[in-house]
Design a protein around this motif. Structure first.
Motif, PDB file in Angstrom:
ATOM      1  N   ALA A 152      -9.145   0.690   5.822  1.00  0.00           N
ATOM      2  CA  ALA A 152      -9.566   0.578   4.365  1.00  0.00           C
ATOM      3  C   ALA A 152     -10.167  -0.669   4.216  1.00  0.00           C
ATOM      4  O   ALA A 152      -9.923  -1.629   4.636  1.00  0.00           O
ATOM      5  N   GLY A 212      -6.081   3.802   2.417  1.00  0.00           N
ATOM      6  CA  GLY A 212      -5.451   2.778   2.423  1.00  0.00           C
ATOM      7  C   GLY A 212      -4.312   2.959   1.927  1.00  0.00           C
ATOM      8  O   GLY A 212      -3.106   2.480   2.347  1.00  0.00           O
ATOM      9  N   SER A 256      -6.627   2.420  -4.096  1.00  0.00           N
ATOM     10  CA  SER A 256      -6.479   0.826  -3.773  1.00  0.00           C
ATOM     11  C   SER A 256      -8.041   0.414  -3.582  1.00  0.00           C
ATOM     12  O   SER A 256      -9.032   1.195  -3.576  1.00  0.00           O
ATOM     13  N   GLU A 300     -14.489  -6.675   8.525  1.00  0.00           N
ATOM     14  CA  GLU A 300     -15.277  -5.643   7.848  1.00  0.00           C
ATOM     15  C   GLU A 300     -16.743  -5.672   8.185  1.00  0.00           C
ATOM     16  O   GLU A 300     -17.294  -6.730   8.080  1.00  0.00           O
ATOM     17  N   TYR A 342       0.752  -1.225   0.161  1.00  0.00           N
ATOM     18  CA  TYR A 342       0.058   0.011   0.080  1.00  0.00           C
ATOM     19  C   TYR A 342       0.727   1.338   0.060  1.00  0.00           C
ATOM     20  O   TYR A 342       0.387   2.536   0.116  1.00  0.00           O
ATOM     21  N   ASP A 365     -11.379   1.618  -1.886  1.00  0.00           N
ATOM     22  CA  ASP A 365     -11.162   2.211  -0.514  1.00  0.00           C
ATOM     23  C   ASP A 365     -11.397   3.689  -0.509  1.00  0.00           C
ATOM     24  O   ASP A 365     -11.987   4.249   0.479  1.00  0.00           O
ATOM     25  N   ARG A 401      -5.255   1.655   9.588  1.00  0.00           N
ATOM     26  CA  ARG A 401      -5.840   0.478   8.867  1.00  0.00           C
ATOM     27  C   ARG A 401      -7.108   0.337   8.982  1.00  0.00           C
ATOM     28  O   ARG A 401      -7.625  -0.841   9.620  1.00  0.00           O
ATOM     29  N   GLN A 421      -6.330  -7.865  -4.196  1.00  0.00           N
ATOM     30  CA  GLN A 421      -6.144  -6.366  -3.686  1.00  0.00           C
ATOM     31  C   GLN A 421      -5.321  -5.590  -5.016  1.00  0.00           C
ATOM     32  O   GLN A 421      -4.356  -6.179  -5.262  1.00  0.00           O
ATOM     33  N   HIS A 431      -8.394  10.718   3.757  1.00  0.00           N
ATOM     34  CA  HIS A 431      -9.291  10.257   3.009  1.00  0.00           C
ATOM     35  C   HIS A 431     -10.245  11.460   2.422  1.00  0.00           C
ATOM     36  O   HIS A 431     -10.413  12.557   3.329  1.00  0.00           O
ATOM     37  N   SER A 482     -10.447  -2.684   1.823  1.00  0.00           N
ATOM     38  CA  SER A 482      -9.570  -3.609   1.082  1.00  0.00           C
ATOM     39  C   SER A 482      -8.661  -4.370   1.955  1.00  0.00           C
ATOM     40  O   SER A 482      -8.153  -5.766   1.894  1.00  0.00           O
ATOM     41  N   GLN A 483      -8.313  -3.787   3.009  1.00  0.00           N
ATOM     42  CA  GLN A 483      -7.524  -4.579   4.197  1.00  0.00           C
ATOM     43  C   GLN A 483      -8.450  -5.380   4.949  1.00  0.00           C
ATOM     44  O   GLN A 483      -7.853  -6.490   5.373  1.00  0.00           O
TER      45      GLN A 483
END
Length: 379
Positions: free
Chosen positions: A92, A128, A60, A103, A11, A123, A90, A44, A135, A94-95
Motif C-alpha cells: 500500500a 492496506g 487507509s 514507493e 492497519y 491506498d 505490504r 497515516q 483490493h 501509505s506504507q
C-alpha cells in the motif's frame, strides 16, 4: 517501521459498530517519510469510506505536508491517485511512503510538494487494511469514494487548518481512472469539496476492452487482478461462478500478491483454462459488470486534462481519445496531449504539464453550484 512479516496493528480493520460519516478519521498517527524530497509532516490515516454499493468500509491513506517555511493560508490539497500496486501484501502506498523510499511514485509526489501543496494519497479500498482485501481493482465507484473521502479526512486534520482548502486530483493508468471517477462522482457524492480540476494520463476508461486485450499476454497478471478486484467489488453477484476448482485455487493465491508478483506469476497466462468457458468476459454477469465500469457516461463539472502515449501498448491511445471525445460531447472543459512515448514514458513526459494544468485550475474561482447530474450506476 513494522517488520514486513508482521501485521501492523494500525492497519487492522476497526470494528464499525456504528455508521461513521464518509471521511471520518477513525485512526491516525504521525509518520516520517525519509525517502520523499520536500516533505514535512505526514500522517497515516484510517478513515471511513463507502464501497461502490455505499456500504461502510474503513480505508487507509497518507497525508503529507510540504516543507515550505511560510504559506499564505492553507495549502491546496492534491489528491494523488497511485498506479496499481497490487491486490494484497505490504504494498500500500501509505506504507511504502513511510518506509525507506521504496514507493515508485515519490518523484511525482515530490513535484507537488515543491509547489507548496499538501498531498493526500489513498491506498484504495481493500488495500492496506488487514482483512478487507483483496483490493477493489478497476472498480470505479470504489476508487472514487476512497479518493473523495480521503479529501474529506485531510480537510478535517486540525494541524492543517484546511477545512476550506481547494483540491485537485491527479493520476496515471488505474490512478488516472480513479481521478476521473472521482471527478464524475464529485457532484453527487462529495459536493461540499472544492474540487477545482483533474489531470489524468493513460486512463483505463474501458476495462472490458483492456482485459480482453491483455488476457494471455505479457500483462496477463492485470487481467487476473481485474477478475479478482471486480468480483470483490460486486459481492452481490456470482462473479466467480465460471471458475473451475483449479481456478478458485489460483485466485486464492493471487489475491495476496503485489503488482510485480502478479505480472511475473501470470505472464502469458490465459484465464480461459481456469473457467467453464474460454471467453469468461462474455458471460452475462461479466458483461453487465464491465459495461457498468465504463468511464465517460457522466460529465465532470470541473476542467479535465487528459494525456496519453501514442506508443502505449498496455492502455491503447485509442481508449484515451475515445474518452476525450465522450467528454467533449458532454461539454466538459477539456485539454488533451499526446506524447511519442510508451506507457511508462508518457507518465514521465506528461507530468510537468499535468502539474502546470492543476496549478492553473487552482487559480480559478470555484464554479457556482449547478443542477446535480444523475448518479451513474456504480459498483
Amino acid at each position: 517501521m513494522t517488520d514486513p512479516t508482521t501485521v501492523d496493528d494500525f492497519y487492522r480493520s476497526p470494528a464499525l459498530d456504528f455508521t461513521p460519516y464518509p471521511g471520518e478519521i477513525l485512526r491516525r498517527r504521525a509518520v516520517a517519510t525519509p525517502g520523499l524530497h520536500g516533505a514535512n509532516r505526514a500522517w497515516q490515516l484510517v478513515y471511513a469510506s463507502r464501497t461502490g454499493l455505499r456500504a461502510p468500509i474503513p480505508a487507509s491513506g497518507i497525508v503529507i505536508t510540504p516543507d515550505i517555511a511560510e504559506l499564505a493560508g492553507p495549502s491546496p490539497i492534491l489528491l494523488y491517485c497511485p498506479v496499481f500496486h497490487g491486490l494484497g501484501g505490504r504494498c500500500a502506498p501509505s506504507q511504502l511512503l513511510a518506509g525507506e523510499g521504496t514507493e515508485p511514485e515519490t518523484g511525482f509526489i515530490a513535484t507537488a510538494l515543491e509547489r507548496g501543496w499538501t498531498v493526500a494519497v489513498p491506498d484504495g479500498l481493500g488495500l492496506g487494511m488487514t482483512g478487507l482485501g483483496p483490493h477493489h481493482f478497476l472498480a470505479g465507484g470504489a476508487a472514487a469514494h476512497a479518493v473523495l473521502d480521503l479529501a474529506r479526512a485531510a480537510r478535517a486534520l486540525p494541524e492543517l487548518g484546511a477545512a476550506q482548502a481547494p483540491c485537485v486530483a491527479w493520476g496515471y493508468a488505474d490512478g488516472g481512472r480513479a481521478a476521473i471517477w472521482a471527478a464524475e462522482q464529485h457532484p453527487v457524492y462529495a459536493p461540499e469539496l472544492d474540487l477545482r480540476g483533474v489531470a489524468a494520463g493513460a486512463v483505463v476508461a474501458d476495462p472490458s476492452a483492456l482485459i480482453g486485450e491483455i488476457d494471455g499476454g505479457p500483462w496477463a497478471g492485470l487481467a487476473v487482478a481485474g477478475l479478482i478486484g471486480l468480483s470483490r467489488a460486486y459481492p452481490h453477484l456470482p462473479m466467480r461462478h465460471l471458475l473451475t476448482d483449479e481456478g478458485h485455487a489460483t485466485i486464492e493465491r493471487a489475491q495476496e500478491l503485489d503488482a510485480a508478483e502478479l505480472l511475473l506469476a501470470y505472464r502469458n497466462t490465459a484465464l480461459g483454462p481456469w473457467c467453464e468457458r474460454q471467453d469468461p468476459w462474455n458471460d452475462p454477469m461479466w458483461r453487465y459488470a464491465l459495461a457498468n465500469e465504463t468511464s465517460g457516461r457522466v460529465a465532470p463539472q470541473v476542467p479535465v486534462h487528459l494525456y496519453h502515449g501514442i506508443e502505449d501498448v498496455l492502455v491503447p491511445v485509442a481508449m484515451g481519445r475515445h474518452l476525450f471525445a465522450e467528454y467533449r460531447t458532454h461539454g466538459v472543459d477539456l485539454s488533451w496531449r499526446e506524447y511519442a512515448s510508451s506507457h511508462i514514458g508518457a507518465a514521465t513526459d506528461g507530468a510537468a504539464e499535468a502539474v502546470a494544468r492543476l496549478a492553473n485550475y487552482l487559480l480559478r474561482r470555484p464554479a457556482a453550484a449547478g443542477p446535480t447530474p444523475p448518479a451513474p450506476q456504480t459498483t
